[in-house]
Each structure stands twice: as C-alpha cells, then as structure tokens.
Design an enzyme around this catalytic site. Structure first.
Site, PDB file in Angstrom:
ATOM      1  N   VAL A   1       3.513 -40.082 -33.384  1.00 56.10           N
ATOM      2  CA  VAL A   1       3.296 -40.959 -32.232  1.00 56.10           C
ATOM      3  C   VAL A   1       2.468 -42.201 -32.546  1.00 56.10           C
ATOM      4  CG1 VAL A   1       3.569 -39.143 -30.507  1.00 56.10           C
ATOM      5  CG2 VAL A   1       1.314 -39.573 -31.504  1.00 56.10           C
ATOM      6  N   TYR A   2       1.951 -42.334 -33.745  1.00 58.29           N
ATOM      7  CA  TYR A   2       1.169 -43.528 -34.068  1.00 58.29           C
ATOM      8  C   TYR A   2       2.082 -44.754 -34.030  1.00 58.29           C
ATOM      9  CZ  TYR A   2      -2.677 -40.559 -35.798  1.00 58.29           C
ATOM     10  OH  TYR A   2      -3.701 -39.652 -35.922  1.00 58.29           O
TER      11      TYR A   2
END
Length: 321
Positions: free
Chosen positions: A52-53
């Site tokens: 999710v970065y």
C-alpha cells in the site's frame, strides 16, 4: 555494515534496514535509486516496503531498480500485505483470498519470483487466525515467500500467532520502537524474545522528532510541515519528548556526532532488536543515518537515555514482586 540473524532463523540481514514508505509520494524514482545505491554500497541488505505504500508505487519503483541497478540477490526483499487498498472483496484484510491476491500483486509490481520476508501488516480480527496462517503457509510452500513475519501485533496476538499449530514459523515482528515510543517493552518484546522472533523497529527516530529539528519550530521542508504527515509527527511533539530530545542532543554533543546517530544507535542495540528501518526523504538524510554504524553508545550515556525515556510498568509485567 554488520549483519544479524533474523530471529531464530537462518536468514541474516544488515543491522539497519532501508524503509520505502515515502517512495512514490515524497520520494521520486531518481531519488529512490540514489538511496538504494548508497544503502547497498554501505553494506545494507534489508529493504522494506509494502503493497500500500504510494498505492503500490513504492513496490513498482523498487522493482524497477532491482536487476539493472542493484542485483536482486544482494537484497533481502521485504514487503507486507493486509492493509486495505480498496473496497473489493480481495483488496485488503487477512483472509486467504485477499492475502494471496496481495502477494501476486506484490510479486508483479516488484518484478520478482519470490519475496524474502513477507509480513502481515496488521492483525485482522474479522478473520480466523488459522485461515490467515494457512495462506502464509501456502505462500511459503509454493516458493513465493521464503520467510514470514508480522507487524503491529500486540503481545498476546504475537504469542498466539507464534504458537498456533501451522507449517510456518514467524521470524520477525515490525513495531514502532524508539526513545519516544517504548511501549513494546511491556508485552511485545518479551513475547518476541521468548518465541525467537526478531524485532524490526519502524520510526526508530521518533517520526523524525529525535533528530532535534523540531526543537525550535517546524522546518518548511520537514514531514511535520506536510499535510500528509503533520499529524503523524505531532503525536511525538510533547513535553516528555522535548526532555528526551534534549538528552539526545546533549549526548550527541558529548560524542561529537549527531542526535540522529545517537537515537538510532540506542534502538539498534536494544535487546531483541535486529534492524531498525530508516526511511529518508533524500540521500543526504540516509547518509546521516548510516553514520550510526560507526557509533556504539558508552554505558553511561545509554543508561542516562534509558532513564530519561523510561516507561511505567507494573502488574502484570512485573510479577511476582
């Protein structure tokens, strides 16, 4: 850079890890490449990211740099799953379907056939732990994952996951840990040590506060001035934190080094810690962190920092008396 064993496993990693949370948002691909080269040139091996970065952009950037810029075999590649990236049935959470879908996505973005360390980003109370661990076991037995770990688990959650019968052994837990945040010493750290699980501290610099740059205000180019990260930093801008930062600055002056290096050396050498994960805005910041490799805190300074940052414990952590 020295290497350490990751928990009770045969995996060895550099005693400092490179974090990539800002890659694809505050750090572009060119700067990310510069950081990765500087880190590897210094002997670093552990590179940590997450699905999710940057909405997956961090993994894409890292994947584009492996092979041509840095040999894939020179890196211990760590990523995470569980955090939610959308509303779909398989776009987050720790169900078997969601985890294996996330793993395939990470492998695709990273351009690799396997993940060296795959971590469950958070506890998911809506999914039976047996189901979650069965997915992790499949990922390992299929060859897509070499080692497994967790992140942000409480003490009881970590101990439960470590002892539940399964075909996979957890080797690491990633937790916030610094002079400003020592909460894991109550339950998580003892559980990790008891079960042979290595600790990978995130935010080892107190979300940047321990560098001392916020003592007189908020620098315009800092995370504290960014709408995206201001609240994240503000949690550690307290009166207690100010006293700890002053102690770190005093220690740094006495040692002829930076507050950043002192704070990082303190957490790096805590019992149970394997490798703090350092996320830098630019290569200059990363170079400053690498200086900590040259420092071992004298016992008197370590003791003083322990005292000024101590947390209250009692029952049941200290029982019997």
């Amino acid at each position: 850079m020295e290497n350490r064993q990751l928990g009770a496993s045969g995996l060895r990693v550099s005693r400092m890890g490179l974090g990539t949370m800002s890659w694809g948002t505050g750090t572009d691909a060119e700067e990310a490449a510069s950081q990765l080269v500087a880190f590897v040139d210094a002997g670093g091996t552990l590179v940590d990211t997450a699905d999710v970065y940057g909405d997956g952009e961090a993994e894409r950037i890292l994947g584009s740099l492996l092979g041509d810029l840095v040999p894939r075999t020179d890196i211990v590649l760590a990523t995470k799953a569980v955090a939610r990236s959308g509303d779909g049935p398989f776009s987050g959470g720790a169900s078997r379907g969601a985890l294996l879908n996330a793993l395939d996505g990470s492998l695709r973005r990273l351009g690799t056939g396997h993940i060296d360390l795959w971590q469950l980003h958070a506890w998911d109370s809506s999914v039976p732990l047996e189901e979650t661990l069965s997915a992790v076991e499949y990922a390992v037995t299929s060859g897509k994952v070499r080692y497994a770990g967790v992140a942000n688990y409480s003490g009881w959650q970590l101990a439960t996951a470590a002892t539940l019968p399964s075909g996979v052994r957890l080797v690491s837990t990633q937790m916030e840990y610094s002079l400003l945040q020592r909460g894991i010493e109550r339950e998580v750290l003892p559980a990790a040590q008891h079960h042979g699980i290595g600790v990978l501290p995130w935010a080892p610099l107190g979300r940047g506060v321990l560098t001392g740059k916020y003592r007189t205000g908020t620098p315009a180019d800092s995370r504290g001035a960014s709408p995206a990260y201001a609240g994240y930093v503000e949690q550690h801008r307290t009166e207690r934190a100010a006293r700890i930062v002053q102690a770190v600055v005093t220690a740094a002056d006495g040692l002829g080094t930076s507050p950043l290096a002192v704070a990082l050396a303190w957490v790096r050498d805590r019992p149970g810690v394997v490798a703090p994960l350092v996320g830098a805005r630019d290569t200059g910041q990363l170079t400053g962190s690498l200086i900590a490799e040259e420092i071992t805190l004298p016992p008197a300074i370590r003791s003083a920092l322990d005292d000024v940052s101590s947390i209250e414990t009692g029952y049941p952590e200290r029982w019997p008396h």
